[in-house]
Scaffold this active site. Structure first.
Site, PDB file in Angstrom:
ATOM      1  N   GLU A   1      44.270  37.604  49.398  1.00  0.00           N
ATOM      2  CA  GLU A   1      45.254  37.511  48.545  1.00  0.00           C
ATOM      3  C   GLU A   1      46.629  36.830  49.088  1.00  0.00           C
ATOM      4  O   GLU A   1      47.088  36.021  48.311  1.00  0.00           O
ATOM      5  CB  GLU A   1      45.944  38.875  48.028  1.00  0.00           C
ATOM      6  CG  GLU A   1      45.096  39.329  46.845  1.00  0.00           C
ATOM      7  CD  GLU A   1      43.985  40.434  47.587  1.00  0.00           C
ATOM      8  OE1 GLU A   1      43.274  40.898  46.633  1.00  0.00           O
ATOM      9  OE2 GLU A   1      43.619  40.239  48.562  1.00  0.00           O
TER      10      GLU A   1
ATOM     11  N   GLU B   1      38.620  45.696  45.942  1.00  0.00           N
ATOM     12  CA  GLU B   1      39.127  46.674  45.326  1.00  0.00           C
ATOM     13  C   GLU B   1      38.340  47.563  44.232  1.00  0.00           C
ATOM     14  O   GLU B   1      38.443  48.699  44.440  1.00  0.00           O
ATOM     15  CB  GLU B   1      40.415  46.218  44.570  1.00  0.00           C
ATOM     16  CG  GLU B   1      41.560  45.373  45.812  1.00  0.00           C
ATOM     17  CD  GLU B   1      42.817  44.843  45.243  1.00  0.00           C
ATOM     18  OE1 GLU B   1      43.793  45.479  45.129  1.00  0.00           O
ATOM     19  OE2 GLU B   1      42.408  43.855  44.613  1.00  0.00           O
TER      20      GLU B   1
ATOM     21  N   ALA C   1      40.147  38.391  41.262  1.00  0.00           N
ATOM     22  CA  ALA C   1      40.637  38.331  39.838  1.00  0.00           C
ATOM     23  C   ALA C   1      40.521  36.699  39.667  1.00  0.00           C
ATOM     24  O   ALA C   1      40.298  35.998  40.473  1.00  0.00           O
ATOM     25  CB  ALA C   1      42.234  38.665  39.948  1.00  0.00           C
TER      26      ALA C   1
HETATM   27  N1  T1G Z   1      38.880  32.924  40.202  1.00  0.00           N
HETATM   28  C1  T1G Z   1      38.901  31.864  39.384  1.00  0.00           C
HETATM   29  N2  T1G Z   1      37.998  30.680  39.833  1.00  0.00           N
HETATM   30  C2  T1G Z   1      37.310  30.921  40.924  1.00  0.00           C
HETATM   31  C3  T1G Z   1      37.434  31.963  41.984  1.00  0.00           C
HETATM   32  C4  T1G Z   1      38.624  33.024  41.388  1.00  0.00           C
HETATM   33  N3  T1G Z   1      38.743  34.043  42.074  1.00  0.00           N
HETATM   34  N4  T1G Z   1      37.012  31.742  43.141  1.00  0.00           N
HETATM   35  C5  T1G Z   1      36.332  30.617  43.076  1.00  0.00           C
HETATM   36  N5  T1G Z   1      36.506  29.999  41.749  1.00  0.00           N
HETATM   37  C6  T1G Z   1      36.007  28.782  41.429  1.00  0.00           C
HETATM   38  C7  T1G Z   1      36.499  27.550  42.186  1.00  0.00           C
HETATM   39  O1  T1G Z   1      37.684  27.223  41.622  1.00  0.00           O
HETATM   40  C8  T1G Z   1      35.402  26.524  41.990  1.00  0.00           C
HETATM   41  O2  T1G Z   1      35.555  26.016  40.714  1.00  0.00           O
HETATM   42  C9  T1G Z   1      34.229  27.391  41.895  1.00  0.00           C
HETATM   43  O3  T1G Z   1      34.751  28.794  41.407  1.00  0.00           O
HETATM   44  C10 T1G Z   1      33.382  27.755  43.260  1.00  0.00           C
HETATM   45  O4  T1G Z   1      34.418  28.006  43.996  1.00  0.00           O
HETATM   46  C11 T1G Z   1      43.517  41.630  41.798  1.00  0.00           C
HETATM   47  C12 T1G Z   1      45.091  39.388  42.565  1.00  0.00           C
HETATM   48  C13 T1G Z   1      34.166  32.819  46.521  1.00  0.00           C
HETATM   49  C14 T1G Z   1      34.362  32.182  48.939  1.00  0.00           C
HETATM   50  O5  T1G Z   1      41.123  34.631  46.702  1.00  0.00           O
HETATM   51  O6  T1G Z   1      37.542  31.924  48.510  1.00  0.00           O
HETATM   52  O7  T1G Z   1      41.837  39.473  43.371  1.00  0.00           O
HETATM   53  O8  T1G Z   1      35.702  23.887  41.414  1.00  0.00           O
HETATM   54  O9  T1G Z   1      34.045  25.702  45.612  1.00  0.00           O
HETATM   55  O10 T1G Z   1      33.062  27.361  48.468  1.00  0.00           O
HETATM   56  O11 T1G Z   1      44.359  42.209  44.127  1.00  0.00           O
HETATM   57  O12 T1G Z   1      35.457  30.286  46.231  1.00  0.00           O
HETATM   58  O13 T1G Z   1      33.520  24.577  40.706  1.00  0.00           O
HETATM   59  O14 T1G Z   1      35.507  24.301  38.849  1.00  0.00           O
HETATM   60  O15 T1G Z   1      35.454  27.786  46.222  1.00  0.00           O
HETATM   61  O16 T1G Z   1      31.160  28.660  47.647  1.00  0.00           O
HETATM   62  C15 T1G Z   1      41.157  36.938  45.505  1.00  0.00           C
HETATM   63  C16 T1G Z   1      38.597  32.822  46.138  1.00  0.00           C
HETATM   64  C17 T1G Z   1      41.865  36.350  44.239  1.00  0.00           C
HETATM   65  C18 T1G Z   1      38.726  34.286  46.515  1.00  0.00           C
HETATM   66  C19 T1G Z   1      33.364  30.790  47.299  1.00  0.00           C
HETATM   67  N6  T1G Z   1      39.880  36.023  45.774  1.00  0.00           N
HETATM   68  N7  T1G Z   1      37.615  32.059  46.123  1.00  0.00           N
HETATM   69  O17 T1G Z   1      33.609  29.343  47.951  1.00  0.00           O
HETATM   70  O18 T1G Z   1      32.954  27.870  46.158  1.00  0.00           O
HETATM   71  S1  T1G Z   1      43.355  37.487  43.852  1.00  0.00           S
HETATM   72  C20 T1G Z   1      40.083  34.911  46.386  1.00  0.00           C
HETATM   73  C21 T1G Z   1      36.964  31.669  47.331  1.00  0.00           C
HETATM   74  C22 T1G Z   1      42.701  38.864  43.642  1.00  0.00           C
HETATM   75  C23 T1G Z   1      43.545  41.072  43.354  1.00  0.00           C
HETATM   76  C24 T1G Z   1      44.143  39.918  43.450  1.00  0.00           C
HETATM   77  C25 T1G Z   1      35.779  30.772  47.378  1.00  0.00           C
HETATM   78  C26 T1G Z   1      34.620  31.728  47.628  1.00  0.00           C
HETATM   79  P1  T1G Z   1      35.091  24.468  40.247  1.00  0.00           P
HETATM   80  P2  T1G Z   1      34.296  27.215  45.813  1.00  0.00           P
HETATM   81  P3  T1G Z   1      32.421  28.123  47.634  1.00  0.00           P
END
Ligand code: T1G
Length: 717
Positions: free
Chosen positions: A130, A110, A63
């Site tokens: 999450e 999901e 998300a």
């Molecule tokens: N939403 C918004 N922005 C995101 C994002 C996300 N999910 N993931 C990364 N970014 C942005 C981050 O802030 C950065 O921005 C850029 O992308 C690059 O990220 C419904 C509710 C995927 C492994 O927890 O673990 O789904 O600083 O530097 O090192 O049940 O990002 O460049 O402006 O981290 O290559 C669950 C979170 C959400 C994954 C890549 N998903 N992301 O790592 O790049 S909750 C997560 C990561 C959810 C559902 C629920 C990592 C990555 P900027 P980065 P990276």
């Protein structure tokens, strides 16, 4: 059709491509675009199967956390309810094949689990992280994952928040096939094949074979809760996600999903989620540096020189080799060099033992580290990192030497943890090429690196050091050149206050227990013993030089030092150690503290846990405010990232500065004024803290106001 989702038909297969860089998050427009494409595919006469794939470097990484942040702060509707979209995928009359590369995380996995089949490239990763954001899956993942991989494996993925690799995902039944080479073409072929097979294309919601029954799962659920309490101490979401899994086992699918939604809403409304979402974006914001744009040129680093093969030097050499960089590791004598190499091999062997590395990869990395007793070859190094003993004249001597041999554009870095970068740079003819790169021990484990900007350090050198930190899979935080930089500068008053607390009536274990229960990974006295009281003693001698007459100074440490109780390394310090690592209360030390206090005329009293926490944390927050006010840190959030990634501060409390905002700056300020009245000048409130309290502001607001100055755009965090 949304710009973020493309639909095309290729040899009878409808291909839905998500294009929302950088990580294809489910931002507004993406779920809608996918839903519309599924509709098109379902109705398309020429379409016999569907492939859902991500463009760019990854599948959907979840998300949009920005939306979750809005919801967590009650500022917006938050992440969309994906129930209808997931149902339309699962109920699609044509088989839906989800093709995964990079990461399928959270809502991304999901989405994939609502598909009928999942294929992946060999290096794909899948996970439900999450709980790292203080929430649980909110798009039916807590109901579908146990159906696909079984209850125990699902609980491990939910509670650890860690992603699994493609082959493990196939083994568990999450992925159906690994596709070598062109994933898109392979997925289209796979989709045509399953379409021709005529199905049935089972819906994941109907796969209940692996769910077992509430009775058969009782022990698994209990074990899961035990594990959550152990590896996610004090956290709420890791326990709540098991409640959702329990619902998956006990309830029909739709009811289980309703239960999941209730839980995720509750988690999102909690402090834990707000703090962890802050920590997520704070860690990503550190790479944005005031006045240094993304376009700033960085030097390419192919070969590095490391001076000193002690604990820090060898750890740094390993980190560089892990990134594929050739390392010339210099020491002054063969015995020290051999000891260093032995510890490198020992560390790698333990990684092989834990299956984090193959034996072949270990040998490859060790081969990149070239041990030597001279500066031979240093003239070709792109960066030289000095990691010798923490002594100014020795460091200046070394910088004088490398200044004569290093090539013109070689970055000269020091790993000093407290000394003046400008004074070290002054020992060279090129102070603009000198920067601090402060690793934390053990360097091959700790994620934090403080990049220290000297008064003359060049922008390209800063940009190179920050880029190198990222390449080394470290969190590089830019800090200014003041005594102890940011992390250690806040640690000094924290350590001092803890020592005053034991003089006034607490014991080291009472202080450490209070800090541990608060969520800090290790109490301050145990940390001191691990680092070595001889180091603490040297810092204290240094500090005493700066004190004014009458300033109170801790009394017991010097007595422990004189008694050669230097901590773990001598088997005794504030605690006793029988196995070298586990601290054991030592009545001898507690008696020494009592006697010392008596001799100094310090009244002793029973001190509450609350006061221990307030004095240890508020003194840190006050010093953090000074650092921010003086400009030695760009953001309060940077300080939070430093303490979470380098000092064991619990991420679910957001870091010391975020924690201060949750307590309320005016409450903290009032308490600091009381401590000031009681304990004197050490507790003089920081001017920035006073200003923020006067203006009814928070550190988060301070950062937001400053973000424009840092990145040229408001609120990048
Ligand atoms: N939403 C918004 N922005 C995101 C994002 C996300 N999910 N993931 C990364 N970014 C942005 C981050 O802030 C950065 O921005 C850029 O992308 C690059 O990220 C419904 C509710 C995927 C492994 O927890 O673990 O789904 O600083 O530097 O090192 O049940 O990002 O460049 O402006 O981290 O290559 C669950 C979170 C959400 C994954 C890549 N998903 N992301 O790592 O790049 S909750 C997560 C990561 C959810 C559902 C629920 C990592 C990555 P900027 P980065 P990276």
């Amino acid at each position: 059709m949304s710009e973020l989702v493309k639909f095309s038909v290729e040899s009878g297969v409808g291909v839905i491509t998500v294009e929302n860089p950088p990580v294809n998050a489910l931002s507004p427009g993406v779920p809608e675009g996918i839903a519309e494409s599924i509709g098109q595919a379902a109705d398309g006469a020429s379409v016999r199967a569907v492939v859902l794939i991500g463009a760019g470097r990854t599948f959907v990484a979840g998300a949009d956390i920005k939306q979750l942040e809005e919801q967590a702060h009650g500022r917006g509707p938050g992440a969309p309810n994906l129930h209808q979209l997931l149902k339309s995928i699962e109920d699609c009359p044509k088989p839906v094949v989800v093709a995964i590369h990079g990461t399928a995380l959270g809502g991304g996995l999901e989405l994939a689990m609502a598909g009928h089949y999942r294929v992946a490239s060999p290096d794909a990763q899948a996970g439900q992280p999450e709980v790292n954001l203080g929430i649980i899956p909110g798009a039916e993942g807590s109901q579908r994952l146990p159906r696909l991989v079984g209850v125990a494996a699902a609980i491990e993925m939910f509670v650890s928040g860690k992603a699994i690799g493609a082959s493990e995902a196939v083994r568990l039944g999450l992925f159906d096939k690994i596709i070598e080479g062109d994933l898109r073409a392979g997925a289209v072929a796979f989709a045509r094949h399953v379409a021709e097979s005529g199905g049935p294309h089972r819906r994941t919601r109907d796969k209940t074979e692996k769910l077992g029954s509430p009775e058969s799962n009782a022990a698994i659920l209990d074990a899961g809760r035990e594990r959550a309490r152990k590896i996610r101490r004090n956290m709420i979401a890791p326990l709540r996600v098991i409640d959702a899994v329990e619902a998956a086992v006990a309830l029909p699918f739709e009811e289980g999903c309703r239960r999941e939604r209730e839980i995720v809403e509750k988690c999102l409304a909690g402090e834990e989620a707000r703090a962890l979402i802050h920590a997520f974006f704070a860690e990503r914001a550190v790479s944005k540096v005031r006045g240094i744009s993304k376009e700033t040129r960085t030097h390419s680093i192919r070969m590095a020189g490391v001076i000193g093969a002690g604990t820090m030097g060898t750890g740094i050499a390993m980190v560089l080799a892990n990134a594929g960089i050739t390392v010339l590791l210099k020491e002054t004598d063969q015995a020290a060099l051999d000891r260093g190499l032995a510890s490198v091999r020992k560390n790698y062997e333990s990684a092989v033992h834990k299956a984090r590395l193959t034996a072949h990869e270990m040998e490859e990395r060790i081969a990149l580290i070239q041990p030597q007793l001279t500066y031979s070859g240093f003239g070709g190094a792109d960066i030289i990192i000095e990691a010798v003993f923490e002594n100014m004249s020795l460091k200046k001597q070394v910088f004088g030497e490398i200044d004569k041999i290093a090539k013109g554009d070689c970055v000269l870095a020091t790993n000093t943890s407290t000394l003046d970068i400008d004074e070290i740079a002054g020992a060279t003819s090129r102070p603009h090429m000198v920067v601090g790169i402060h690793f934390f021990s053990p360097a091959h484990v700790m994620r934090l690196v403080e990049v220290v900007r000297g008064a003359r350090t060049d922008k390209e050198v800063i940009a190179t050091a920050m880029a190198l930190a990222k390449r080394l899979r470290k969190v590089g935080v830019l800090v200014g050149n003041c005594r102890g930089f940011v992390g250690n500068r806040m640690m000094l008053p924290y350590m001092r206050e803890a020592q005053f607390l034991v003089e006034e009536g607490s014991t080291p274990s009472q202080v450490d227990q209070a800090l541990y229960d608060f969520g800090i990974a290790m109490g301050i006295f145990a940390v001191d013993d691990m680092g070595g009281l001889d180091l603490g003693w040297r810092v204290l001698q240094d500090t005493k030089r700066l004190l004014k007459p009458g300033d109170r100074t801790p009394l017991v440490l010097e007595k422990l030092y004189d008694a050669h109780r230097w901590g773990q390394k001598t088997g005794a310090g504030w605690y006793r150690y029988e196995d070298g690592r586990t601290p054991i209360r030592d009545p001898e030390v507690e008696a020494l503290i009592e006697t010392t206090a008596e001799q100094a005329g310090i009244a002793r009293r029973s001190i509450s846990k609350e006061e221990i926490i307030e004095r240890c944390l508020y003194v840190m927050i006050n010093e953090g405010s000074r650092i921010l006010g003086e400009g030695f840190a760009q953001r309060a959030a940077d300080i939070d990232t430093i303490y979470i990634t380098g000092y064991g501060f619990p991420a679910y409390r957001g870091g010391p500065m975020w924690y201060a905002d949750t307590v309320g700056l005016s409450k903290i300020y009032e308490r600091i004024l009381e401590f000031h009245r009681e304990h004197g000048e050490y507790w003089t409130p920081a001017p920035l803290l006073e200003r923020l309290v006067r203006d009814r502001q928070t550190f988060a607001a301070f950062d937001a106001a400053n973000e424009q100055a840092v990145t040229g755009s408001p609120e990048s965090q």
